[in-house]
Design a protein around this motif. Structure first.
Motif, PDB file in Angstrom:
ATOM      1  N   ASP A 178       0.830  -1.204   0.000  1.00 20.61           N
ATOM      2  CA  ASP A 178       0.000   0.000   0.000  1.00 20.61           C
ATOM      3  C   ASP A 178       0.866   1.256   0.000  1.00 20.61           C
ATOM      4  N   GLY A 179       2.002   1.179   0.680  1.00 17.29           N
ATOM      5  CA  GLY A 179       2.976   2.260   0.670  1.00 17.29           C
ATOM      6  C   GLY A 179       4.366   1.680   0.522  1.00 17.29           C
ATOM      7  N   PHE A 180       5.225   2.376  -0.226  1.00 16.16           N
ATOM      8  CA  PHE A 180       6.610   1.919  -0.416  1.00 16.16           C
ATOM      9  C   PHE A 180       7.511   3.140  -0.445  1.00 16.16           C
ATOM     10  N   VAL A 181       8.603   3.097   0.340  1.00 18.53           N
ATOM     11  CA  VAL A 181       9.618   4.133   0.311  1.00 18.53           C
ATOM     12  C   VAL A 181      10.978   3.461   0.389  1.00 18.53           C
ATOM     13  N   ALA A 182      11.897   3.881  -0.476  1.00 19.27           N
ATOM     14  CA  ALA A 182      13.291   3.438  -0.433  1.00 19.27           C
ATOM     15  C   ALA A 182      14.098   4.507   0.286  1.00 19.27           C
ATOM     16  N   PHE A 183      14.742   4.135   1.372  1.00 20.98           N
ATOM     17  CA  PHE A 183      15.557   5.066   2.158  1.00 20.98           C
ATOM     18  C   PHE A 183      17.003   4.923   1.711  1.00 20.98           C
ATOM     19  N   SER A 184      17.543   6.012   1.150  1.00 19.73           N
ATOM     20  CA  SER A 184      18.778   5.918   0.393  1.00 19.73           C
ATOM     21  C   SER A 184      19.724   7.057   0.745  1.00 19.73           C
ATOM     22  N   THR A 185      20.771   7.178  -0.058  1.00 24.72           N
ATOM     23  CA  THR A 185      21.747   8.255   0.114  1.00 24.72           C
ATOM     24  C   THR A 185      21.436   9.447  -0.771  1.00 24.72           C
ATOM     25  N   GLN A 195      16.504  10.598   0.628  1.00 26.76           N
ATOM     26  CA  GLN A 195      17.772  10.602   1.351  1.00 26.76           C
ATOM     27  C   GLN A 195      17.499  10.596   2.852  1.00 26.76           C
ATOM     28  N   ILE A 196      18.161   9.704   3.562  1.00 25.28           N
ATOM     29  CA  ILE A 196      18.000   9.633   5.009  1.00 25.28           C
ATOM     30  C   ILE A 196      19.352   9.908   5.666  1.00 25.28           C
ATOM     31  N   THR A 197      19.375  10.829   6.587  1.00 23.03           N
ATOM     32  CA  THR A 197      20.608  11.145   7.295  1.00 23.03           C
ATOM     33  C   THR A 197      20.590  10.451   8.658  1.00 23.03           C
ATOM     34  N   HIS A 198      21.768  10.229   9.192  1.00 23.99           N
ATOM     35  CA  HIS A 198      21.873   9.521  10.469  1.00 23.99           C
ATOM     36  C   HIS A 198      23.222   9.804  11.096  1.00 23.99           C
ATOM     37  N   GLN A 205      28.926  -1.281   8.673  1.00 24.09           N
ATOM     38  CA  GLN A 205      29.242  -1.370  10.092  1.00 24.09           C
ATOM     39  C   GLN A 205      28.450  -0.373  10.942  1.00 24.09           C
ATOM     40  N   ASN A 206      27.754   0.566  10.289  1.00 18.19           N
ATOM     41  CA  ASN A 206      26.947   1.561  11.003  1.00 18.19           C
ATOM     42  C   ASN A 206      25.458   1.404  10.663  1.00 18.19           C
ATOM     43  N   MET A 207      25.064   0.201  10.298  1.00 18.93           N
ATOM     44  CA  MET A 207      23.695  -0.039   9.838  1.00 18.93           C
ATOM     45  C   MET A 207      22.646   0.308  10.896  1.00 18.93           C
ATOM     46  N   TRP A 208      22.944   0.075  12.160  1.00 19.13           N
ATOM     47  CA  TRP A 208      21.962   0.364  13.204  1.00 19.13           C
ATOM     48  C   TRP A 208      21.564   1.828  13.204  1.00 19.13           C
ATOM     49  N   GLN A 209      22.523   2.731  13.008  1.00 18.58           N
ATOM     50  CA  GLN A 209      22.180   4.146  13.010  1.00 18.58           C
ATOM     51  C   GLN A 209      21.291   4.504  11.817  1.00 18.58           C
ATOM     52  N   LYS A 210      21.535   3.872  10.690  1.00 25.03           N
ATOM     53  CA  LYS A 210      20.668   4.143   9.531  1.00 25.03           C
ATOM     54  C   LYS A 210      19.243   3.670   9.806  1.00 25.03           C
ATOM     55  N   LEU A 211      19.105   2.470  10.353  1.00 28.72           N
ATOM     56  CA  LEU A 211      17.758   1.960  10.623  1.00 28.72           C
ATOM     57  C   LEU A 211      17.074   2.740  11.743  1.00 28.72           C
ATOM     58  N   ARG A 212      17.824   3.213  12.721  1.00 36.09           N
ATOM     59  CA  ARG A 212      17.227   4.071  13.753  1.00 36.09           C
ATOM     60  C   ARG A 212      16.576   5.300  13.098  1.00 36.09           C
ATOM     61  N   SER A 213      17.321   5.939  12.208  1.00 34.93           N
ATOM     62  CA  SER A 213      16.785   7.133  11.546  1.00 34.93           C
ATOM     63  C   SER A 213      15.584   6.802  10.676  1.00 34.93           C
ATOM     64  N   ILE A 214      15.643   5.667  10.005  1.00 36.30           N
ATOM     65  CA  ILE A 214      14.523   5.272   9.154  1.00 36.30           C
ATOM     66  C   ILE A 214      13.263   5.054   9.984  1.00 36.30           C
ATOM     67  N   TRP A 215      13.378   4.297  11.069  1.00 41.23           N
ATOM     68  CA  TRP A 215      12.192   4.021  11.879  1.00 41.23           C
ATOM     69  C   TRP A 215      11.610   5.295  12.473  1.00 41.23           C
ATOM     70  N   PHE A 229       4.355  -2.383   9.217  1.00 41.50           N
ATOM     71  CA  PHE A 229       5.520  -1.781   8.572  1.00 41.50           C
ATOM     72  C   PHE A 229       6.590  -2.852   8.374  1.00 41.50           C
ATOM     73  N   PHE A 230       6.866  -3.166   7.115  1.00 44.66           N
ATOM     74  CA  PHE A 230       7.839  -4.211   6.761  1.00 44.66           C
ATOM     75  C   PHE A 230       9.155  -3.558   6.366  1.00 44.66           C
ATOM     76  N   SER A 231      10.257  -4.059   6.913  1.00 47.17           N
ATOM     77  CA  SER A 231      11.584  -3.503   6.648  1.00 47.17           C
ATOM     78  C   SER A 231      12.488  -4.551   6.026  1.00 47.17           C
TER      79      SER A 231
END
Length: 404
Positions: A178-185, A195-198, A205-215, A229-231
């Motif tokens: 129903d909704g789709f967003v690609a979180f990218s650079t 673009q998502i900043t974090h 090696q810093n994936m957790w910070q990217k997913l924190r910002s996405i959520w 919400f599927f990730s």
């Protein structure tokens, strides 16, 4: 390369997997199907690519599976890079735009040639993905006419993947959400990419910070518009209506729920595989957003194990743990490997053979062997490493032999 690490999200540690599963699925003794050695072997005897774009009939879908051979055929393979569509600085994607655009056009099946057999090198034999889909068999619920709870699908990726994996998803499974967003650079409205900043660097090696910002972004902009919400990463294949059908059997979405493929790591942490993709209900998403900066949610930690960190957080702040999402008959719905890998899985005999991380992580809740371990209403498969394979799997599920 850095992207090789991105592609392996959900896989623990820097070393390639070891054990009988890895040995059974290695190519030329290597885990990496795209290794230089394998690539060189794949293109032996092939005509050298022309410097300029070749005539249309000089390209075929088999070349699209070969990193070197496809270079002069990127347009044919639907992977030709394009400049991103300009987006304003305050751009916030409308998640339903991709589905609306897809529904506005007549249905366009994948090219008929993608119904042929393709192994991971594009050869016409050993199509293990087809074998699993047929033997399980996987039943893909059509998603043009959707039903069930409102599903938001998020993809984490990088700009370098827009032309390949992100486009392949946008032209296959992603419109089923129903909704789709690609979180990218880089933002690109054509693919609903933002673009998502974090905190910290853009690195595996810093994936957790990217997913924190996405959520937190998702909670801020979309929490009240969707139920679940599927990730997942860009190397996933998802069956959106199968996922909706399963979620329709669950408690109401305001009940905190954390759903996926359960693993227990060597530190005894119970979590859902990030590689297979996982689901937060609206209730779980809002709880995470409320507590994201609390110490038990590790707001400053640098680690690739985003799936482990969110599991620790949700358990610490609300007692939420991963739940059983199998079909109750020994078959799982969320899969950490590609279909062709899943069919090779066989639980080892106790005490025999070298240890294997996958079997160690799943020994508390083992699935049945091979195709019997994949539910007919499966919802996700990981490690679709090539955009052409995403299109091939989609064709097998929806377009070949009168499907659609």
């Amino acid at each position: 390369s850095e992207h090789d690490w991105w592609s392996s999200i959900g896989h623990k540690g820097k070393a390639p997997p070891a054990g009988p599963f890895a040995a059974a699925n290695a190519v030329d003794g290597r885990w990496d199907y795209a290794s230089p050695k394998s690539a060189a072997r794949r293109v032996v005897g092939a005509a050298p690519p022309e410097a300029d774009a070749p005539p249309k009939d000089a390209c075929d879908w088999r070349q699209c599976f070969m990193d070197d051979a496809k270079k002069p055929c990127l347009h044919f393979c639907k992977e030709d890079p394009r400049p991103p569509v300009d987006a304003p600085a305050d751009y916030v994607p409308a998640p339903g735009a991709l589905r609306e655009k897809w529904l506005a056009k007549p249905y366009a099946p994948q090219p008929e040639a993608l119904c042929d057999d393709f192994n991971v090198q594009g050869r016409p034999h050993g199509d293990m993905n087809r074998k699993l889909l047929e033997e399980a068999p996987i039943a893909a619920a059509p998603f043009r006419e959707r039903s069930g709870p409102r599903l938001f699908c998020l993809m984490y990726t990088m700009a370098s993947e827009h032309a390949g994996h992100v486009r392949a998803a946008a032209e296959t499974w992603a419109p089923g959400c129903d909704g789709f967003v690609a979180f990218s650079t880089v933002s690109d409205p054509e693919f609903n990419a933002v673009q998502i900043t974090h905190k910290g660097e853009e690195a595996y090696q810093n994936m957790w910070q990217k997913l924190r910002s996405i959520w937190l972004y998702v909670a801020t902009h979309y929490a009240d518009d969707y139920d679940y919400f599927f990730s997942g990463g860009e190397d996933l294949y998802v069956l959106p209506q199968n996922l909706r059908n399963y979620l329709a059997t669950r408690p109401p979405p305001d009940t905190p729920q954390f759903l996926g493929r359960r693993f227990r790591d060597y530190g005894r942490v119970l979590f859902n595989s990030g590689g297979a993709g996982y689901v937060l209900s609206r209730g779980a998403l809002k709880l995470y957003a409320e507590h994201a900066e609390d110490p038990p949610c590790y707001p400053d930690r640098k680690t690739p194990t985003e799936d482990v960190q969110i599991a620790r957080c949700l358990k610490a702040v609300a007692g939420i743990e991963p739940e059983d999402t199998s079909d109750g008959k020994g078959a799982e719905r969320f899969h950490p490997f590609a279909p062709g890998h899943m069919i090779t899985l066989k639980q080892p005999e106790p005490g025999k053979g070298p240890r294997d991380w996958f079997y160690d992580y799943t020994k508390e809740f083992p699935a049945a062997d091979g195709a019997r371990g994949c539910a007919k209403d499966s919802v996700s498969f990981h490690y679709l490493r090539k955009p052409a394979m995403v299109r091939h799997v989609h064709a097998l599920l929806y377009d070949c032999k009168g499907k659609g």
